[in-house]
Design a protein around this motif. Structure first.
Motif, PDB file in Angstrom:
ATOM      1  N   THR A 101       0.842  -1.187   0.000  1.00  0.00           N
ATOM      2  CA  THR A 101       0.000   0.000   0.000  1.00  0.00           C
ATOM      3  C   THR A 101       0.879   1.239   0.000  1.00  0.00           C
ATOM      4  O   THR A 101       2.025   1.198   0.451  1.00  0.00           O
ATOM      5  CB  THR A 101      -0.899   0.058   1.254  1.00  0.00           C
ATOM      6  N   GLN A 102       0.355   2.306  -0.494  1.00  0.00           N
ATOM      7  CA  GLN A 102       1.122   3.554  -0.530  1.00  0.00           C
ATOM      8  C   GLN A 102       0.598   4.527   0.522  1.00  0.00           C
ATOM      9  O   GLN A 102       1.005   5.669   0.572  1.00  0.00           O
ATOM     10  CB  GLN A 102       1.030   4.197  -1.930  1.00  0.00           C
ATOM     11  N   LYS A 146       9.507   4.459   2.234  1.00  0.00           N
ATOM     12  CA  LYS A 146       8.120   4.910   2.105  1.00  0.00           C
ATOM     13  C   LYS A 146       7.861   6.118   3.015  1.00  0.00           C
ATOM     14  O   LYS A 146       7.246   7.111   2.603  1.00  0.00           O
ATOM     15  CB  LYS A 146       7.190   3.751   2.491  1.00  0.00           C
ATOM     16  N   ARG A 149       9.290   9.217   1.621  1.00  0.00           N
ATOM     17  CA  ARG A 149       8.448   9.789   0.566  1.00  0.00           C
ATOM     18  C   ARG A 149       7.258  10.520   1.194  1.00  0.00           C
ATOM     19  O   ARG A 149       6.920  11.632   0.803  1.00  0.00           O
ATOM     20  CB  ARG A 149       7.974   8.663  -0.358  1.00  0.00           C
TER      21      ARG A 149
END
Ligand SMILES: *[C@@H]1O[C@H](CO)[C@@H](O)[C@H](O)[C@H]1NC(C)=O
Ligand SMILES: *[C@@H]1O[C@H](CO)[C@@H](O)[C@H](O)[C@H]1NC(C)=O
Ligand SMILES: *[C@@H]1O[C@H](CO)[C@@H](O)[C@H](O)[C@H]1NC(C)=O
Ligand SMILES: *[C@@H]1O[C@H](CO)[C@@H](O)[C@H](O)[C@H]1NC(C)=O
Length: 362
Positions: A101-102, A146, A149
């Motif tokens: 998942t992002q 992640k 980001r």
């Protein structure tokens, strides 16, 4: 930097029902909680692996609201309770759920724990696939990229964020039960004396702890190994020689625990901008009520895990062991509570998880 400073907070416990299921409202004591461990902490990472070390079937989870989830318990597990104590409203998600998942869930931390896994790579592999501590650390690198980001690729912001998190490392049990004491699948007991094996484990863990440090961890709770020689599995599988427990397993585990405690001291001395604590799982678990060697669930022939859809004992709050090796929810809650708020000075060194969480580091 104001954003990252600790604010005073209120934790409101709302009693939902009589099974001490509670919802915690308010800000957690740390922004994030990262978990490295084995089946005491796994909450679903092994579900999709080809391994016999999985617990996503009944009667596991019989007392858990979502039923079987992969937790090796009748209810909540060790890190569910520590997370609740820290003030998290829900359990830290397993890496198996966050990796694809992002979303921003990973900002709260990730649970990398894997049943049967150990410090050594081969540990637990006789049962199939496992996520060893080295692999768990690589998975953490993926999470960090992640988070980086999500925080706008600002290196200093990411570093500051990761420093505020709590990290927990709970490893070693399987390096004994699913390696050293599992000949002939494993040859370590032929290659190492118990003293040499404990030293080798500590040496490897020391380098893994340094990796965790270089990835930004500054508040780390390290759990020792419990009284493995007193588990129903051990007493049924090995010769107890008239003792209530398998003493040679407990003796070997204690060599590891002594080494682990001094590793934590060394890490504190060498990395002065970080803080490490040692939780004396063995000491805490040897002081409980008298140990009953009867697992609550009907166990498989191999003696470790519950039989799928097998019978379970009537009153789970009276049993210490849920299956052949894992404590019941109520027994693990006692360990979690004492690691969080030490009852005796010897429970944790040099202080407990609640103090570690509140600590202001430079
Ligand atoms: C990066 O984050 C820090 C806070 O940690 C902030 O002071 C700084 O302005 C940020 N830099 C950029 C380029 O956004
Ligand atoms: C701590 O530093 C000493 C002296 O440099 C070194 O011998 C030891 O291996 C280090 N220990 C750890 C755990 O980093
Ligand atoms: C289960 O055991 C606990 C602890 O001994 C006791 O307080 C409780 O009343 C028991 N419950 C039932 C249904 O027997
Ligand atoms: C553990 O702590 C929780 C929350 O503080 C409390 O409700 C529970 O009774 C404690 N359990 C044990 C076994 O100490």
């Amino acid at each position: 930097m104001k954003f990252f400073q600790f604010k005073s907070f209120f934790v409101v416990y709302v009693l939902l029902n009589l099974q001490t299921q509670y919802l915690v409202v308010g800000e957690p004591q740390v922004p994030c909680f990262f978990i490295f461990g084995d089946s005491l902490s796994d909450n679903g990472n092994n579900n999709d692996l080809v391994t016999r070390a999985k617990a996503n079937y009944m009667p596991y989870g019989i007392d858990f609201p979502q039923g079987p989830t992969g937790r090796f318990s009748n209810g909540r597990n060790l890190v569910d309770f520590i997370g609740e104590n820290l003030g998290f409203a829900s359990s830290i998600l397993p890496f198996a759920r966050t990796k694809n998942t992002q979303g921003s869930e990973s900002l709260q931390g990730v649970n990398y724990a894997s049943g049967a896994a150990g410090i050594r790579r081969e540990t637990g592999q006789a049962k199939g696939m496992v996520i060893s501590l080295d692999r768990q650390l690589r998975n953490h690198e993926y999470t960090i990229s992640k988070i980086d980001r999500l925080l706008g690729r600002n290196e200093s912001a990411t570093r500051t964020y990761l420093q505020r998190c709590l990290y927990m490392v709970e490893m070693g049990s399987n390096d004994y039960l699913n390696n050293y004491f599992s000949s002939p699948s494993y040859t370590t007991s032929l290659l190492f004396s118990p003293e040499e094996y404990a030293l080798a484990l500590i040496k490897q863990l020391s380098s893994q702890m340094k990796t965790l440090y270089t990835r930004g961890a500054r508040k780390v709770a390290v759990f020792g190994v419990g009284i493995l020689g007193c588990t129903p599995y051990a007493t049924a599988t090995y010769d107890t020689q008239g003792s209530p427990c398998v003493d040679r397993i407990n003796d070997a585990v204690q060599l590891f625990n002594v080494g682990l405690r001094s590793l934590v001291q060394d890490l504190n001395a060498n990395f002065t901008d970080a803080k490490y604590i040692f939780v004396d799982t063995y000491q805490i678990s040897s002081q409980g009520p008298p140990v009953s060697f009867t697992p609550c669930c009907q166990v498989k022939l191999s003696g470790e895990q519950c039989d799928p859809y097998g019978k379970v004992c009537g009153n789970r709050s009276e049993a210490i062991f849920w299956d052949g090796v894992h404590p019941t929810e109520i027994a693990i809650m006692a360990l979690a509570n004492r690691s969080f708020n030490a009852q005796l000075p010897s429970d944790t060194h040099p202080f407990d998880i609640s103090q570690l969480a509140q600590l202001k580091l430079p």
